[in-house]
Design a protein around this motif. Structure first.
Motif, short mmCIF file in Angstrom:
data_model
loop_
_atom_site.label_atom_id
_atom_site.label_comp_id
_atom_site.label_asym_id
_atom_site.label_seq_id
_atom_site.Cartn_x
_atom_site.Cartn_y
_atom_site.Cartn_z
N THR A 20 23.05 57.01 81.19
CA THR A 20 23.69 55.83 81.78
C THR A 20 24.97 55.41 81.05
OG1 THR A 20 22.35 54.36 80.40
CG2 THR A 20 21.47 54.93 82.58
N GLY A 21 25.18 55.94 79.84
CA GLY A 21 26.35 55.57 79.06
C GLY A 21 26.12 54.39 78.14
N SER A 22 25.13 53.55 78.49
CA SER A 22 24.83 52.39 77.65
C SER A 22 23.45 51.84 77.97
CB SER A 22 25.86 51.29 77.86
OG SER A 22 25.76 50.75 79.16
N LYS A 23 22.96 51.02 77.05
CA LYS A 23 21.68 50.35 77.27
C LYS A 23 21.68 49.06 76.47
CE LYS A 23 16.74 50.91 77.38
NZ LYS A 23 15.64 51.84 77.42
N LEU A 24 21.25 47.98 77.10
CA LEU A 24 21.14 46.69 76.43
C LEU A 24 19.71 46.54 75.93
CD1 LEU A 24 22.73 44.12 75.75
CD2 LEU A 24 21.97 43.17 77.92
N VAL A 25 19.56 46.28 74.62
CA VAL A 25 18.24 46.15 74.02
C VAL A 25 18.17 44.83 73.24
CG1 VAL A 25 17.94 48.65 73.84
CG2 VAL A 25 18.88 47.40 71.90
N ARG A 45 26.88 43.82 69.14
CA ARG A 45 26.17 42.59 69.51
C ARG A 45 26.68 42.10 70.85
NH1 ARG A 45 24.39 38.03 65.43
NH2 ARG A 45 22.97 36.97 66.82
N ASN A 46 25.77 41.63 71.69
CA ASN A 46 26.11 41.18 73.04
C ASN A 46 26.65 39.75 73.02
OD1 ASN A 46 26.35 41.19 75.82
ND2 ASN A 46 24.23 40.57 76.16
N ALA A 47 27.74 39.55 72.27
CA ALA A 47 28.37 38.23 72.19
C ALA A 47 29.87 38.43 71.96
CB ALA A 47 27.77 37.40 71.07
N CYS A 48 30.66 38.02 72.93
CA CYS A 48 32.12 38.12 72.80
C CYS A 48 32.58 37.12 71.73
CB CYS A 48 32.78 37.81 74.14
SG CYS A 48 34.58 37.94 74.09
N PRO A 49 33.45 37.53 70.82
CA PRO A 49 33.93 36.61 69.79
C PRO A 49 34.80 35.48 70.35
CG PRO A 49 35.00 38.75 69.58
CD PRO A 49 33.96 38.88 70.65
N HIS A 50 35.24 35.59 71.59
CA HIS A 50 36.08 34.56 72.20
C HIS A 50 35.27 33.34 72.63
CE1 HIS A 50 38.10 33.05 76.04
NE2 HIS A 50 38.78 32.52 75.05
N ALA A 51 34.24 33.55 73.45
CA ALA A 51 33.48 32.42 73.99
C ALA A 51 31.98 32.72 74.06
CB ALA A 51 34.01 32.03 75.36
N ALA A 52 31.52 33.68 73.28
CA ALA A 52 30.11 34.06 73.20
C ALA A 52 29.54 34.56 74.53
CB ALA A 52 29.26 32.92 72.65
N LYS A 57 27.51 43.10 79.08
CA LYS A 57 27.28 43.17 80.53
C LYS A 57 28.59 43.41 81.27
CE LYS A 57 23.03 40.60 80.41
NZ LYS A 57 22.23 39.49 80.89
N GLY A 58 29.67 43.56 80.49
CA GLY A 58 30.98 43.84 81.08
C GLY A 58 31.12 45.30 81.46
N LYS A 59 32.24 45.60 82.07
CA LYS A 59 32.52 46.94 82.58
C LYS A 59 33.06 47.84 81.46
CE LYS A 59 35.35 49.19 86.08
NZ LYS A 59 36.31 49.01 87.15
N GLN A 102 42.46 41.76 64.61
CA GLN A 102 41.69 40.87 63.73
C GLN A 102 40.45 40.34 64.44
OE1 GLN A 102 44.17 37.90 61.93
NE2 GLN A 102 45.53 39.42 61.04
N VAL A 103 40.43 40.41 65.77
CA VAL A 103 39.28 39.99 66.56
C VAL A 103 38.44 41.23 66.81
CG1 VAL A 103 38.51 38.99 68.74
CG2 VAL A 103 40.60 38.14 67.65
N LYS A 104 37.14 41.12 66.49
CA LYS A 104 36.29 42.31 66.58
C LYS A 104 34.88 41.94 67.00
CE LYS A 104 34.93 46.27 63.86
NZ LYS A 104 34.66 46.83 62.57
N LEU A 105 34.24 42.85 67.72
CA LEU A 105 32.83 42.70 68.04
C LEU A 105 32.00 42.91 66.78
CD1 LEU A 105 32.65 44.88 71.29
CD2 LEU A 105 32.66 42.38 71.16
N ARG A 106 30.81 42.31 66.74
CA ARG A 106 29.90 42.53 65.62
C ARG A 106 29.17 43.84 65.86
NH1 ARG A 106 26.16 39.54 62.23
NH2 ARG A 106 25.34 41.18 60.90
#
Length: 123
Positions: A20-25, A45-52, A57-59, A102-106
């Motif tokens: 599938t290319g990805s899986k959310l766990v 981590r499933n949390a955008c650093p901009h607005a959580a 779940k994005g493309k 400087q903005v990065k996903l966890r």
């Protein structure tokens, strides 16, 4: 100074993520997206650093690369995660925002043992 130990947690079957290319766990109450990109596995981590937002779940897509005026070059196909709320784009290989490094996903360390994928979390 104390160092925190990392513990290994089962996340997914490798064949499921490859297919599938990805899986959310969910591990220890944390939602984590596992991605298979160019033959390697990445965990974010499933949390955008901009607005959580639930960024995982994005493309997964590509993006326009820097190019000359009136030339539009597409690249990084299947290497970009676009946040579903505000369209922020992150490099799946590094977790960095495409226009502000400087903005990065966890991110989390991934280990693959045979067919099983594990994520390492700090205790």
């Amino acid at each position: 100074m104390t160092t925190s130990a990392k513990k290994k947690y089962y996340a997914a079957q490798a064949s499921d993520v490859v297919r599938t290319g990805s899986k959310l766990v969910e591990i220890r109450g944390i939602e984590i997206g596992i991605y298979y990109v160019n033959g390697a596995y990445y965990a974010w981590r499933n949390a955008c650093p901009h607005a959580a937002a639930p960024v995982c779940k994005g493309k997964v897509c590509g993006t326009k690369l820097p190019s000359d005026v009136y030339q539009y070059e597409f690249g990084k196909d299947k290497e970009v995660l676009r946040c579903p709320w505000h369209g922020w784009e992150f490099d799946l290989l590094t977790g960095k925002h495409l226009s502000d490094e400087q903005v990065k996903l966890r991110g989390y360390e991934v280990q693959v043992e045979g067919e099983e994928i594990y994520v390492l979390l700090t205790e």
